[in-house]
Design an enzyme around this catalytic site. Sequence first.
Site, PDB file in Angstrom:
ATOM      1  N   SER A   7       4.919 -10.414  -4.458  1.00  0.00           N
ATOM      2  CA  SER A   7       4.967 -11.112  -5.744  1.00  0.00           C
ATOM      3  C   SER A   7       6.168 -12.053  -5.687  1.00  0.00           C
ATOM      4  CB  SER A   7       5.169 -10.093  -6.863  1.00  0.00           C
ATOM      5  OG  SER A   7       5.534 -10.734  -8.060  1.00  0.00           O
TER       6      SER A   7
ATOM      7  N   TYR B 161       9.218  -2.396 -10.784  1.00  0.00           N
ATOM      8  CA  TYR B 161       8.202  -3.260 -10.164  1.00  0.00           C
ATOM      9  C   TYR B 161       8.863  -4.304  -9.259  1.00  0.00           C
ATOM     10  CZ  TYR B 161       4.438  -6.625  -9.543  1.00  0.00           C
ATOM     11  OH  TYR B 161       3.517  -7.480  -8.979  1.00  0.00           O
TER      12      TYR B 161
HETATM   13  N1  LIG Z   1      -1.475 -10.524 -11.546  1.00  0.00           N
HETATM   14  C1  LIG Z   1      -0.265 -10.962 -11.303  1.00  0.00           C
HETATM   15  O1  LIG Z   1       0.346 -11.684 -12.104  1.00  0.00           O
HETATM   16  C2  LIG Z   1       0.391 -10.642  -9.987  1.00  0.00           C
HETATM   17  C3  LIG Z   1       1.479 -11.430  -9.596  1.00  0.00           C
HETATM   18  C4  LIG Z   1       2.112 -11.151  -8.400  1.00  0.00           C
HETATM   19  C5  LIG Z   1       1.657 -10.116  -7.609  1.00  0.00           C
HETATM   20  N2  LIG Z   1       0.600  -9.361  -8.006  1.00  0.00           N
HETATM   21  C6  LIG Z   1       0.170  -8.255  -7.133  1.00  0.00           C
HETATM   22  O2  LIG Z   1      -1.169  -8.461  -6.764  1.00  0.00           O
HETATM   23  C7  LIG Z   1      -1.767  -7.205  -6.409  1.00  0.00           C
HETATM   24  C8  LIG Z   1      -3.130  -7.122  -7.074  1.00  0.00           C
HETATM   25  O3  LIG Z   1      -2.950  -7.073  -8.481  1.00  0.00           O
HETATM   26  P1  LIG Z   1      -3.892  -7.855  -9.489  1.00  0.00           P
HETATM   27  O4  LIG Z   1      -3.074  -8.846 -10.186  1.00  0.00           O
HETATM   28  O5  LIG Z   1      -5.144  -8.295  -8.808  1.00  0.00           O
HETATM   29  O6  LIG Z   1      -4.152  -6.674 -10.539  1.00  0.00           O
HETATM   30  P2  LIG Z   1      -5.443  -5.794 -10.869  1.00  0.00           P
HETATM   31  O7  LIG Z   1      -6.558  -6.661 -11.275  1.00  0.00           O
HETATM   32  O8  LIG Z   1      -4.952  -4.750 -11.808  1.00  0.00           O
HETATM   33  O9  LIG Z   1      -5.798  -5.115  -9.460  1.00  0.00           O
HETATM   34  C9  LIG Z   1      -5.046  -4.044  -8.933  1.00  0.00           C
HETATM   35  C10 LIG Z   1      -5.840  -3.372  -7.839  1.00  0.00           C
HETATM   36  O10 LIG Z   1      -5.057  -2.301  -7.284  1.00  0.00           O
HETATM   37  C11 LIG Z   1      -5.863  -1.135  -7.231  1.00  0.00           C
HETATM   38  N3  LIG Z   1      -5.041   0.070  -7.368  1.00  0.00           N
HETATM   39  C12 LIG Z   1      -4.088   0.331  -8.301  1.00  0.00           C
HETATM   40  N4  LIG Z   1      -3.625   1.589  -8.150  1.00  0.00           N
HETATM   41  C13 LIG Z   1      -4.307   2.137  -7.102  1.00  0.00           C
HETATM   42  C14 LIG Z   1      -4.302   3.404  -6.475  1.00  0.00           C
HETATM   43  N5  LIG Z   1      -3.515   4.419  -6.916  1.00  0.00           N
HETATM   44  N6  LIG Z   1      -5.134   3.623  -5.422  1.00  0.00           N
HETATM   45  C15 LIG Z   1      -5.942   2.640  -4.990  1.00  0.00           C
HETATM   46  N7  LIG Z   1      -6.000   1.419  -5.543  1.00  0.00           N
HETATM   47  C16 LIG Z   1      -5.197   1.175  -6.591  1.00  0.00           C
HETATM   48  C17 LIG Z   1      -6.814  -1.270  -8.413  1.00  0.00           C
HETATM   49  O11 LIG Z   1      -7.999  -0.516  -8.198  1.00  0.00           O
HETATM   50  P3  LIG Z   1      -8.446   0.806  -9.001  1.00  0.00           P
HETATM   51  O12 LIG Z   1      -7.843   0.733 -10.385  1.00  0.00           O
HETATM   52  O13 LIG Z   1      -9.937   0.721  -8.985  1.00  0.00           O
HETATM   53  O14 LIG Z   1      -7.920   1.911  -8.165  1.00  0.00           O
HETATM   54  C18 LIG Z   1      -7.132  -2.768  -8.357  1.00  0.00           C
HETATM   55  O15 LIG Z   1      -8.163  -3.003  -7.442  1.00  0.00           O
HETATM   56  C19 LIG Z   1      -0.771  -6.132  -6.852  1.00  0.00           C
HETATM   57  O16 LIG Z   1      -0.087  -5.653  -5.724  1.00  0.00           O
HETATM   58  C20 LIG Z   1       0.178  -6.880  -7.783  1.00  0.00           C
HETATM   59  O17 LIG Z   1       1.459  -6.313  -7.803  1.00  0.00           O
HETATM   60  C21 LIG Z   1      -0.031  -9.611  -9.180  1.00  0.00           C
END
Ligand SMILES: NC(=O)c1ccc[n+]([C@@H]2O[C@H](COP(=O)([O-])OP(=O)(O)OC[C@H]3O[C@@H](n4cnc5c(N)ncnc54)[C@H](OP(=O)(O)O)[C@@H]3O)[C@@H](O)[C@H]2O)c1
Length: 259
Positions: free
Chosen positions: A134, A148
């Site tokens: 991130s 985080y």
């Molecule tokens: N959205 C943002 O603004 C942003 C910015 C920078 C970085 N990121 C990073 O991008 C990545 C993806 O996030 P996103 O934004 O796409 O959010 P999201 O839509 O909430 O997706 C998160 C994913 O992680 C999986 N996950 C969470 N806990 C888990 C566990 N215990 N075991 C297995 N899978 C798990 C969830 O699947 P299940 O719930 O089905 O398990 C889901 O597929 C993360 O690492 C986040 O920190 C996001």
Amino acid sequence: MKKRTAVVTGASSGIGREIAKILSDKGFDLVLCARREDKLEELKSMLKTNTEIVTADLSEKNQCFKLYEKTRNKNIAVLINCAGFGGFGQFSETDLEKELEMIDVNIKSLHILTKLYLKDFVQKDKGYILNVSSSAGLMPAGPYMSAYYATKAYVTSLTTAIAQELKNNDSNVYIGALCPGPVDTEFNDVAGVKFGMKSISAKECADYGIKMMFQRKTLIVPSITMKASVISQRFLPRGLMASITGEIQKRKEIVINKN
Ligand SMILES: NC(=O)c1ccc[n+]([C@@H]2O[C@H](COP(=O)([O-])OP(=O)(O)OC[C@H]3O[C@@H](n4cnc5c(N)ncnc54)[C@H](OP(=O)(O)O)[C@@H]3O)[C@@H](O)[C@H]2O)c1
């Protein structure tokens, strides 16, 4: 010849889901991993290439090893470590169990999977690992999202160090960190926040991330605004940056309280 396969964690939603679609369009077979099987099945039905689903709670160490064991005999060419989540609040008040789970998913599972697949890739002298960090992982600290930010600092640091080791060894193996700013996904709902800044779509983020991965860029920051803020913070004292970041995070709370 065996088809190349990509393992994508966090594939049930957001950035991971979009990355899986892009890799399938590029002809990769896929292994999709997350906890929500129905979401993974729904995605599988949309993909044109062979797709296997591995439901796993990656906060549990043995489930990370299970994912690796289930895939080690496939021709794994790409690992995308995308599973992760955040949380909001003052450190003295936030839930310890939730934070330990965050450390297990954001740090421990990514560390384990990177280690296991990297060993195989180094042996074959090929393969790609993209760790979804991130822009938080490029900042000195993130008041009100302290745990985080700290987990993502770990991801960025670990990934950059491994990239340098591979470079020193003239390895053909790639590792990089995708460091997006706000992206429109389920992240906010899970973290209990609303962005105070403009977000990009998960597709934009995934398109850019995969394009830069194949161009072998180590630190990947999608969007001009985030790039500018990451570069400008290098010239500011850490304390001042922590204060500015804290003010930005607090705006998220204001938005929540208004709704
Ligand atoms: N959205 C943002 O603004 C942003 C910015 C920078 C970085 N990121 C990073 O991008 C990545 C993806 O996030 P996103 O934004 O796409 O959010 P999201 O839509 O909430 O997706 C998160 C994913 O992680 C999986 N996950 C969470 N806990 C888990 C566990 N215990 N075991 C297995 N899978 C798990 C969830 O699947 P299940 O719930 O089905 O398990 C889901 O597929 C993360 O690492 C986040 O920190 C996001």
